[in-house]
Design a protein around this motif. Sequence first.
Motif, PDB file in Angstrom:
ATOM      1  N   GLU A 227     -26.966 -23.691  78.678  1.00 12.09           N
ATOM      2  CA  GLU A 227     -27.267 -25.033  79.181  1.00 12.09           C
ATOM      3  C   GLU A 227     -28.223 -24.974  80.371  1.00 12.09           C
ATOM      4  O   GLU A 227     -29.123 -25.810  80.507  1.00 12.09           O
ATOM      5  CB  GLU A 227     -25.972 -25.755  79.601  1.00 12.09           C
ATOM      6  CG  GLU A 227     -25.016 -26.022  78.453  1.00 12.09           C
ATOM      7  CD  GLU A 227     -24.028 -24.889  78.219  1.00 12.09           C
ATOM      8  OE1 GLU A 227     -23.003 -25.135  77.583  1.00 12.09           O
ATOM      9  OE2 GLU A 227     -24.284 -23.754  78.699  1.00 12.09           O
ATOM     10  N   SER A 228     -28.029 -23.973  81.232  1.00  8.79           N
ATOM     11  CA  SER A 228     -28.904 -23.828  82.397  1.00  8.79           C
ATOM     12  C   SER A 228     -30.313 -23.435  81.963  1.00  8.79           C
ATOM     13  O   SER A 228     -31.308 -23.912  82.521  1.00  8.79           O
ATOM     14  CB  SER A 228     -28.334 -22.786  83.357  1.00  8.79           C
ATOM     15  OG  SER A 228     -27.050 -23.156  83.804  1.00  8.79           O
ATOM     16  N   ALA A 229     -30.394 -22.560  80.966  1.00 10.00           N
ATOM     17  CA  ALA A 229     -31.705 -22.177  80.441  1.00 10.00           C
ATOM     18  C   ALA A 229     -32.424 -23.388  79.851  1.00 10.00           C
ATOM     19  O   ALA A 229     -33.632 -23.579  80.064  1.00 10.00           O
ATOM     20  CB  ALA A 229     -31.547 -21.085  79.383  1.00 10.00           C
ATOM     21  N   ALA A 230     -31.680 -24.227  79.126  1.00 11.59           N
ATOM     22  CA  ALA A 230     -32.271 -25.422  78.529  1.00 11.59           C
ATOM     23  C   ALA A 230     -32.755 -26.388  79.607  1.00 11.59           C
ATOM     24  O   ALA A 230     -33.820 -27.004  79.484  1.00 11.59           O
ATOM     25  CB  ALA A 230     -31.256 -26.101  77.613  1.00 11.59           C
ATOM     26  N   ALA A 231     -31.959 -26.503  80.679  1.00  9.66           N
ATOM     27  CA  ALA A 231     -32.350 -27.401  81.774  1.00  9.66           C
ATOM     28  C   ALA A 231     -33.626 -26.916  82.452  1.00  9.66           C
ATOM     29  O   ALA A 231     -34.479 -27.721  82.854  1.00  9.66           O
ATOM     30  CB  ALA A 231     -31.210 -27.495  82.789  1.00  9.66           C
ATOM     31  N   LEU A 232     -33.775 -25.595  82.563  1.00  9.13           N
ATOM     32  CA  LEU A 232     -34.972 -25.045  83.197  1.00  9.13           C
ATOM     33  C   LEU A 232     -36.197 -25.117  82.291  1.00  9.13           C
ATOM     34  O   LEU A 232     -37.286 -25.493  82.716  1.00  9.13           O
ATOM     35  CB  LEU A 232     -34.722 -23.591  83.602  1.00  9.13           C
ATOM     36  CG  LEU A 232     -33.855 -23.345  84.831  1.00  9.13           C
ATOM     37  CD1 LEU A 232     -33.573 -21.856  84.982  1.00  9.13           C
ATOM     38  CD2 LEU A 232     -34.537 -23.870  86.094  1.00  9.13           C
ATOM     39  N   LEU A 233     -35.996 -24.759  81.028  1.00 12.71           N
ATOM     40  CA  LEU A 233     -37.137 -24.663  80.115  1.00 12.71           C
ATOM     41  C   LEU A 233     -37.587 -26.007  79.560  1.00 12.71           C
ATOM     42  O   LEU A 233     -38.786 -26.258  79.408  1.00 12.71           O
ATOM     43  CB  LEU A 233     -36.792 -23.718  78.961  1.00 12.71           C
ATOM     44  CG  LEU A 233     -36.570 -22.243  79.321  1.00 12.71           C
ATOM     45  CD1 LEU A 233     -36.061 -21.473  78.121  1.00 12.71           C
ATOM     46  CD2 LEU A 233     -37.868 -21.626  79.836  1.00 12.71           C
ATOM     47  N   TRP A 234     -36.614 -26.871  79.235  1.00 10.68           N
ATOM     48  CA  TRP A 234     -36.952 -28.128  78.575  1.00 10.68           C
ATOM     49  C   TRP A 234     -36.466 -29.359  79.344  1.00 10.68           C
ATOM     50  O   TRP A 234     -36.549 -30.468  78.834  1.00 10.68           O
ATOM     51  CB  TRP A 234     -36.367 -28.133  77.154  1.00 10.68           C
ATOM     52  CG  TRP A 234     -36.799 -26.949  76.365  1.00 10.68           C
ATOM     53  CD1 TRP A 234     -38.074 -26.625  75.985  1.00 10.68           C
ATOM     54  CD2 TRP A 234     -35.963 -25.887  75.865  1.00 10.68           C
ATOM     55  NE1 TRP A 234     -38.086 -25.448  75.293  1.00 10.68           N
ATOM     56  CE2 TRP A 234     -36.815 -24.966  75.185  1.00 10.68           C
ATOM     57  CE3 TRP A 234     -34.595 -25.630  75.906  1.00 10.68           C
ATOM     58  CZ2 TRP A 234     -36.340 -23.811  74.576  1.00 10.68           C
ATOM     59  CZ3 TRP A 234     -34.111 -24.480  75.307  1.00 10.68           C
ATOM     60  CH2 TRP A 234     -34.969 -23.578  74.651  1.00 10.68           C
ATOM     61  N   LYS A 235     -35.969 -29.119  80.568  1.00 15.58           N
ATOM     62  CA  LYS A 235     -35.474 -30.212  81.412  1.00 15.58           C
ATOM     63  C   LYS A 235     -34.403 -31.035  80.706  1.00 15.58           C
ATOM     64  O   LYS A 235     -34.269 -32.234  80.914  1.00 15.58           O
ATOM     65  CB  LYS A 235     -36.630 -31.154  81.836  1.00 15.58           C
ATOM     66  CG  LYS A 235     -37.858 -30.444  82.383  1.00 15.58           C
ATOM     67  CD  LYS A 235     -37.530 -29.580  83.583  1.00 15.58           C
ATOM     68  CE  LYS A 235     -38.775 -28.864  84.115  1.00 15.58           C
ATOM     69  NZ  LYS A 235     -38.457 -27.909  85.197  1.00 15.58           N
ATOM     70  N   ASP A 236     -33.601 -30.353  79.873  1.00 21.92           N
ATOM     71  CA  ASP A 236     -32.583 -31.055  79.093  1.00 21.92           C
ATOM     72  C   ASP A 236     -31.417 -30.112  78.800  1.00 21.92           C
ATOM     73  O   ASP A 236     -31.492 -29.296  77.874  1.00 21.92           O
ATOM     74  CB  ASP A 236     -33.194 -31.567  77.782  1.00 21.92           C
ATOM     75  CG  ASP A 236     -32.215 -32.411  76.975  1.00 21.92           C
ATOM     76  OD1 ASP A 236     -31.067 -32.613  77.436  1.00 21.92           O
ATOM     77  OD2 ASP A 236     -32.591 -32.864  75.875  1.00 21.92           O
TER      78      ASP A 236
END
Length: 320
Positions: A227-236
């Motif tokens: 989830e943190s990776a998604a927030a960083l990479l795709w802002k979601d």
Amino acid sequence: MKNYLEFEKPIYELKGKIDELITYAEESEVDLTEEIANLQERVSSLQDEIYNNLTPWQRVQIARHPNRPTTLDYIDLLFDQFIELHGDRYFSDDQAIVGGIAKFKDMPVTVIGQQRGRDTKENLARNFGMPNPEGYRKALRLMKQAEKFNRPVITLIDTKGAFPGKGAEERGQSRALAHNLFEMAGLKVPIISIVIGEGASGGALGIGVGNHIHMLENTWFSVIAPESAAALLWKDATQGEYAANTMKITAPDLKELNIIDEIVPEIKGGAHHNPSEQANRLKKIIERSLKEFSTYTEEMVVEQRYVKYKDIGVFSEVNK
């Protein structure tokens, strides 16, 4: 009904129908043996279909199951005469990391692991298994004690990461983690590290620089949570499933990449279905690792660890 994950719903719906048929047969004295047997066969077939084809995201979900065995559960099942030791001798005792001395098949060992809670009250006390710097300093103190008395170190990894709070940063979280990595790299006794649940970021590495690194089949080990990776990479952050499916964070992925040494097979559906049997499977892996290092000198232990980490990764050279 037990806690079950969304993808497990068809299995538990069938099991519910079986329970209903058994109850009806007992109350009405009707023979439904054949119908029940057919449904049980369908359950077994469905379990094979689902659990033999798990996606990375589904493995992440199993690793987070609220009933999954914790460090203290495995300590009770794997070791004898465990004596928990407390405190970092600088600030306080961090309940998110437990550690102490014990016996494994009559061999003295030091055991250290992250500990999460079972309910809200325990999770608050254990800080949801996210250690502060004093937890990592406690772990290092126990490792250095193990080195002094020539005891192998066994670490059990299960954390969402080191605690990122203001107080933790003020007390030197990054330095505590870096110090652990440095000291573990040169520790003169064998370190056997096992991912039993979640293995996130430096919080996992803080007790995870091992001569051998093993992972239970349905666990994950990564520099960052999906989830943190998604927030960083795709802002979601809701794209966590997509991130998990692309990040190569599961035991089969990491074994293929030669980052871990061995995958510990899990009970069908996850370790929480039979913790005692899961501990027996884990016991064989630990015994095999300790036996391998039993003839090593201190220099050989350190050299093996150095070579292990030096050889991780793949690269190519281009001659211009």
